[in-house]
Design a protein around this motif. Sequence first.
Motif, PDB file in Angstrom:
ATOM      1  N   TRP B 482       0.513  -1.157   0.331  1.00 24.82           N
ATOM      2  CA  TRP B 482      -0.391  -0.004   0.029  1.00 24.82           C
ATOM      3  C   TRP B 482       1.435   1.165   0.123  1.00 24.82           C
ATOM      4  CZ3 TRP B 482      -1.721   2.999   4.672  1.00 24.82           C
ATOM      5  CH2 TRP B 482      -2.903   4.153   4.101  1.00 24.82           C
ATOM      6  N   GLN B 483       0.617   2.063  -0.412  1.00 28.59           N
ATOM      7  CA  GLN B 483       1.166   3.269  -1.232  1.00 28.59           C
ATOM      8  C   GLN B 483       2.858   3.376  -0.653  1.00 28.59           C
ATOM      9  OE1 GLN B 483       0.298   5.837   1.954  1.00 28.59           O
ATOM     10  NE2 GLN B 483      -1.654   6.768   0.576  1.00 28.59           N
ATOM     11  N   ARG B 484       3.638   2.193  -1.819  1.00 30.01           N
ATOM     12  CA  ARG B 484       4.559   1.626  -2.475  1.00 30.01           C
ATOM     13  C   ARG B 484       4.979   1.282  -1.533  1.00 30.01           C
ATOM     14  NH1 ARG B 484       7.276   6.576  -5.480  1.00 30.01           N
ATOM     15  NH2 ARG B 484       5.550   7.354  -4.609  1.00 30.01           N
ATOM     16  N   ARG B 485       4.414   1.024   0.340  1.00 30.22           N
ATOM     17  CA  ARG B 485       5.576   0.001   0.907  1.00 30.22           C
ATOM     18  C   ARG B 485       4.523  -1.513   1.510  1.00 30.22           C
ATOM     19  NH1 ARG B 485       6.875   3.901   6.054  1.00 30.22           N
ATOM     20  NH2 ARG B 485       7.910   5.842   4.856  1.00 30.22           N
ATOM     21  N   ILE B 486       6.204  -2.218   1.610  1.00 32.19           N
ATOM     22  CA  ILE B 486       5.644  -3.769   1.585  1.00 32.19           C
ATOM     23  C   ILE B 486       5.468  -4.219   3.816  1.00 32.19           C
ATOM     24  CG2 ILE B 486       5.810  -5.707   1.381  1.00 32.19           C
ATOM     25  CD1 ILE B 486       7.969  -5.477  -0.541  1.00 32.19           C
ATOM     26  N   HIS B 487       3.455  -4.438   3.757  1.00 31.56           N
ATOM     27  CA  HIS B 487       3.732  -4.957   5.020  1.00 31.56           C
ATOM     28  C   HIS B 487       3.328  -6.070   5.197  1.00 31.56           C
ATOM     29  CE1 HIS B 487       1.940  -0.626   5.738  1.00 31.56           C
ATOM     30  NE2 HIS B 487       1.625  -0.257   4.301  1.00 31.56           N
ATOM     31  N   LYS B 488       4.235  -6.888   6.312  1.00 32.47           N
ATOM     32  CA  LYS B 488       4.369  -8.540   6.303  1.00 32.47           C
ATOM     33  C   LYS B 488       2.596  -9.047   6.999  1.00 32.47           C
ATOM     34  CE  LYS B 488       8.329  -9.709   4.857  1.00 32.47           C
ATOM     35  NZ  LYS B 488       9.111  -8.667   3.635  1.00 32.47           N
ATOM     36  N   ILE B 489       1.888  -9.537   7.574  1.00 36.88           N
ATOM     37  CA  ILE B 489       0.737  -9.654   8.034  1.00 36.88           C
ATOM     38  C   ILE B 489       1.564 -10.899   8.998  1.00 36.88           C
ATOM     39  CG2 ILE B 489      -1.445 -10.639   8.577  1.00 36.88           C
ATOM     40  CD1 ILE B 489      -0.319  -7.558   7.019  1.00 36.88           C
ATOM     41  N   ILE B 490       1.573 -10.563   9.732  1.00 38.53           N
ATOM     42  CA  ILE B 490       1.857 -11.183  11.376  1.00 38.53           C
ATOM     43  C   ILE B 490       0.089 -11.712  11.970  1.00 38.53           C
ATOM     44  CG2 ILE B 490       4.131 -10.508  11.372  1.00 38.53           C
ATOM     45  CD1 ILE B 490       3.664  -9.983  14.260  1.00 38.53           C
ATOM     46  N   HIS B 491      -0.604 -11.349  11.768  1.00 38.94           N
ATOM     47  CA  HIS B 491      -1.693 -11.342  12.700  1.00 38.94           C
ATOM     48  C   HIS B 491      -2.980 -11.868  11.586  1.00 38.94           C
ATOM     49  CE1 HIS B 491      -4.324 -12.615  16.174  1.00 38.94           C
ATOM     50  NE2 HIS B 491      -5.417 -11.671  15.878  1.00 38.94           N
ATOM     51  N   ALA B 492      -4.114 -11.918  11.710  1.00 39.01           N
ATOM     52  CA  ALA B 492      -5.404 -12.004  10.412  1.00 39.01           C
ATOM     53  C   ALA B 492      -6.115 -11.879  11.564  1.00 39.01           C
ATOM     54  CB  ALA B 492      -4.981 -12.605  10.133  1.00 39.01           C
ATOM     55  N   THR B 493      -7.115 -11.309  11.813  1.00 42.65           N
ATOM     56  CA  THR B 493      -8.545 -12.235  12.207  1.00 42.65           C
ATOM     57  C   THR B 493      -9.915 -11.759  11.530  1.00 42.65           C
ATOM     58  OG1 THR B 493      -8.178 -11.506  14.523  1.00 42.65           O
ATOM     59  CG2 THR B 493     -10.200 -12.060  13.837  1.00 42.65           C
ATOM     60  N   GLY B 494     -10.695 -13.740  10.906  1.00 41.58           N
ATOM     61  CA  GLY B 494     -11.347 -13.068   9.849  1.00 41.58           C
ATOM     62  C   GLY B 494     -11.572 -14.351   9.456  1.00 41.58           C
ATOM     63  N   PRO B 495     -12.555 -14.661   8.146  1.00 37.80           N
ATOM     64  CA  PRO B 495     -13.283 -13.271   7.840  1.00 37.80           C
ATOM     65  C   PRO B 495     -14.599 -13.296   7.965  1.00 37.80           C
ATOM     66  CG  PRO B 495     -13.705 -14.945   6.273  1.00 37.80           C
ATOM     67  CD  PRO B 495     -12.561 -15.755   7.491  1.00 37.80           C
ATOM     68  N   GLU B 496     -14.894 -11.475   7.835  1.00 39.76           N
ATOM     69  CA  GLU B 496     -16.351 -11.618   8.385  1.00 39.76           C
ATOM     70  C   GLU B 496     -17.114 -11.191   7.023  1.00 39.76           C
ATOM     71  OE1 GLU B 496     -16.472  -7.909  10.942  1.00 39.76           O
ATOM     72  OE2 GLU B 496     -18.523  -7.820  10.447  1.00 39.76           O
ATOM     73  N   ARG B 497     -17.803 -11.903   6.791  1.00 36.95           N
ATOM     74  CA  ARG B 497     -18.527 -11.425   5.772  1.00 36.95           C
ATOM     75  C   ARG B 497     -19.498 -10.413   5.162  1.00 36.95           C
ATOM     76  NH1 ARG B 497     -19.125 -16.197   1.461  1.00 36.95           N
ATOM     77  NH2 ARG B 497     -17.079 -15.936   1.209  1.00 36.95           N
ATOM     78  N   ILE B 498     -19.573  -9.570   4.719  1.00 40.33           N
ATOM     79  CA  ILE B 498     -20.947  -8.479   4.326  1.00 40.33           C
ATOM     80  C   ILE B 498     -20.923  -8.625   3.335  1.00 40.33           C
ATOM     81  CG2 ILE B 498     -21.407  -6.447   4.788  1.00 40.33           C
ATOM     82  CD1 ILE B 498     -19.034  -5.965   6.527  1.00 40.33           C
ATOM     83  N   ALA B 499     -22.559  -8.813   3.203  1.00 40.88           N
ATOM     84  CA  ALA B 499     -22.839  -8.837   1.649  1.00 40.88           C
ATOM     85  C   ALA B 499     -23.831  -7.789   1.213  1.00 40.88           C
ATOM     86  CB  ALA B 499     -24.120 -10.227   1.568  1.00 40.88           C
TER      87      ALA B 499
END
Lengths: 307, 548
Positions: B482-499
Amino acid sequence: MQRMNQPISIVKPSDFRVPNNQIINEKKTYDLARLRQEIAVADGYNKRLHIPLGVDSLDQALAGGLALGRVHLLTGAMQAHGAVSGFAMALLDLLHHHARLKAKLATNRQTAITNDAGLIVWCPASQRNGAGMLYGHGLAAAGLDPARLLIVDTPNPSRRLAALDDILRTEGLAAVVMEYDGVQKSADYWMRLARRAQLAAEDSGTTAFLLGAPIGVSGFETAWHIKPAVDLDRWSHSALVQRSVWDLTLQRARGGRPHKCKVGWQAGLGQLQAYHHSIMANGKPVQAELPIGELSASKWPAHALAR
Amino acid sequence: MPVSYRHIIYIHFPYLAASRIQRESGQSASGQRASGADLPLVIIRKMNGADIIVAGCARAAAHGLAAGMRLADARALCPQLRTEACDPLADHADLHHLALWARRYSPLTAVDDQHCGIWIDIAGAEHLFGGVRSLLADCAKRLHRSHFRAVLAVAPNCGAAWALAHYGKPSERLMTAPKPTDGQPETIKYIFSRARLRRHLAALPLAALRIDTAIADHMRRAGLRVIGDIIGLARAPLAARFGQDVLLRLDQALGDQDESFTPVSPPKPLYICRQFAEPIGAADDIKAMIQQLASETAILLQQAGLATRRLRLGWQLVDGLVFAHDVHLSRPSRDVTLFHRLLANASDKINPEFGLEMGWMESLDCSPLAPRDTALPHMILQRHNGVVGESYASLVDRLVARLGYGAVVRLAPQACWQPEAAQSLELPDPSQIFTKTDEKPGWLGDPASGTAPPRPIRLLAYPHPVDVVALLPDHPPAQFIWQRRIHKIIHATGPERIAPAWWQAPAGSRTRDYFRLRDDQGAGFWLYREGLPERHETPSWFLHGFFA
């Protein structure tokens, strides 16, 4: 302005550990600090009301805590929008907690205090620049009631900033948060703004937080630099506890000294927590990295999967 | 002596009071219907100790209940009745409003309180609407659209119009009038030529002449039942037996005697104007003009007992161009210092060019300053230890004056799962700064609501597309750019499905899977993926918000 009639309890003997682990003469230091405080009070220098932040080393560096009725500067890294807003929210939560405590002590009632908190005027940066508008649902989850907010949403950053001392002249506000995301202004401009804003804040007793001015500016009460930090204890908490961890650098403090520390914050506690790595091995924290395969769907909490 | 030819419209509202009561009761009992909603409604008044019906609703008229009947007789005819007390003040207020509305046709309109009607004198104004018929059609259409049951009649004089509206039969030649839905007769009657006037009036009963019912009874017993019976009679014996009033009313109805009414006058706007002998252009002079106008406006408001929410400063330049500048107040006020403060920057907006020759100030949106308005700040001061109401209102006013009308907003929750639609920005209302209404949806993150889905504290207005590396099919991202920077993810929560709401979403809006991510620096992001793998759509990822 009221004065905090508390002795300096922030100076705990156990905190005084110099690198070679010698415990210096605690009692002498404690008495000396207390004497200094009393002289300052008697001399009238200590007119500022300070709120302890909860992290002892930080409170010491700030000479008592966060000063009320002044303008504080918060800056952050390039993309750390959430972290800076989060820290501002933590400070607002602190102010709210302090006000409630004060009201409780003033009325001396143990029954439920009225939840009437003061009004906060927040002037967010214009939405084009990538910070986004405040989101009420997230604020409510983080402990800030969106009904207390009055939002000044105007796209022109200079006009927004120029309204700061007008807002600070209103009596009875809990706090003011002003974000600036416009072009670089001269150091002269910032100095003048700082002076005007500080005078207005002192007169009305409103605390203000200015986000986004360059860090090198003098004239503000404190200048912070906030960076987000990894919360390595995350997996020992339940998924619902939302804790934010920041790397704080107090670059300038009037009456204090610069300091660097890592703090954590949870909604509702009313204070920051000193963050220590709980996993220590050979004196170094262990980077607890889970491999990506661990984050597979089967391990996720049920309520997230149920949708 | 024949009077000059003119057209008078009389509009009779037979069910005005009943429709007002039904509207009010329908509004107040929004959840549950009032139990008497389907019963005939009659408005009663106590006269000489007995309850007399003065008005009713359409259903009551269908049952045969008329004005003047006793309530006891009415209940004999129709056992299930709903009764309400009559409110002549409210009726008069309604009719006054209708008369002011009718000023769109002609400046001469009047109210007939006793018989629930309004007069309009459209002499000289018919051509503006394309003739009397189209004027009538327009009027009937507008009244029908606003759900007013009305009977319109037009005649060369007041008396005939009144008679036709109340007692006349519908005219045969009728054009595009909206047909009422429940079998009532047509609502427009008209007579244009004076020759046909006598013929039409002849068939009407004597009560159509607006004479006393006692006298009408006398005449009925003497054998005179319709107007036609008395048209040809000798005048002197008629007056001697039944009174001069009969002759007067007869002459008025036939057009031999002039009759006029006093028109209602519209509320005068508060307006101060200052004209200059020589055009002014200096900044000091303009500032002085604005201050004088503001002071005089405040005095005028004080004398009228009103407070205003909007001030309009207008100026006219020497070459005839007219400009205006509005100042909005969040609470009605007539405080002169507040006016001065809000108009402090107004002189910047004035570009005098060759000079100003006239300046004026109008106060729009005036309302009487109720004692309640002045009591409010004290109430707030007692209940809350927060902002005093007065200083909050003046803060909002100052910010609005400085930054514009939409600049000061508050957050309001909306009941919608789409995150961008779940919050709206609304204008602040000082009377409600700390109240909580139960009908509004609450904020999702309230601790009281139990497990709340994670929501960011800042939400981007337009989600930013990001490049994402993620394991297929539905893993959270391993890293994103994002905006030319790399963000490595170490923690994720989800998915939350919104229709999207399928019943109202525009075509092309897709279901989203939201993830709450923490990268290796500790920053929190809210990303979503559009395009579900199980539906074989190509996924695209967007960044939507930030966490603390």
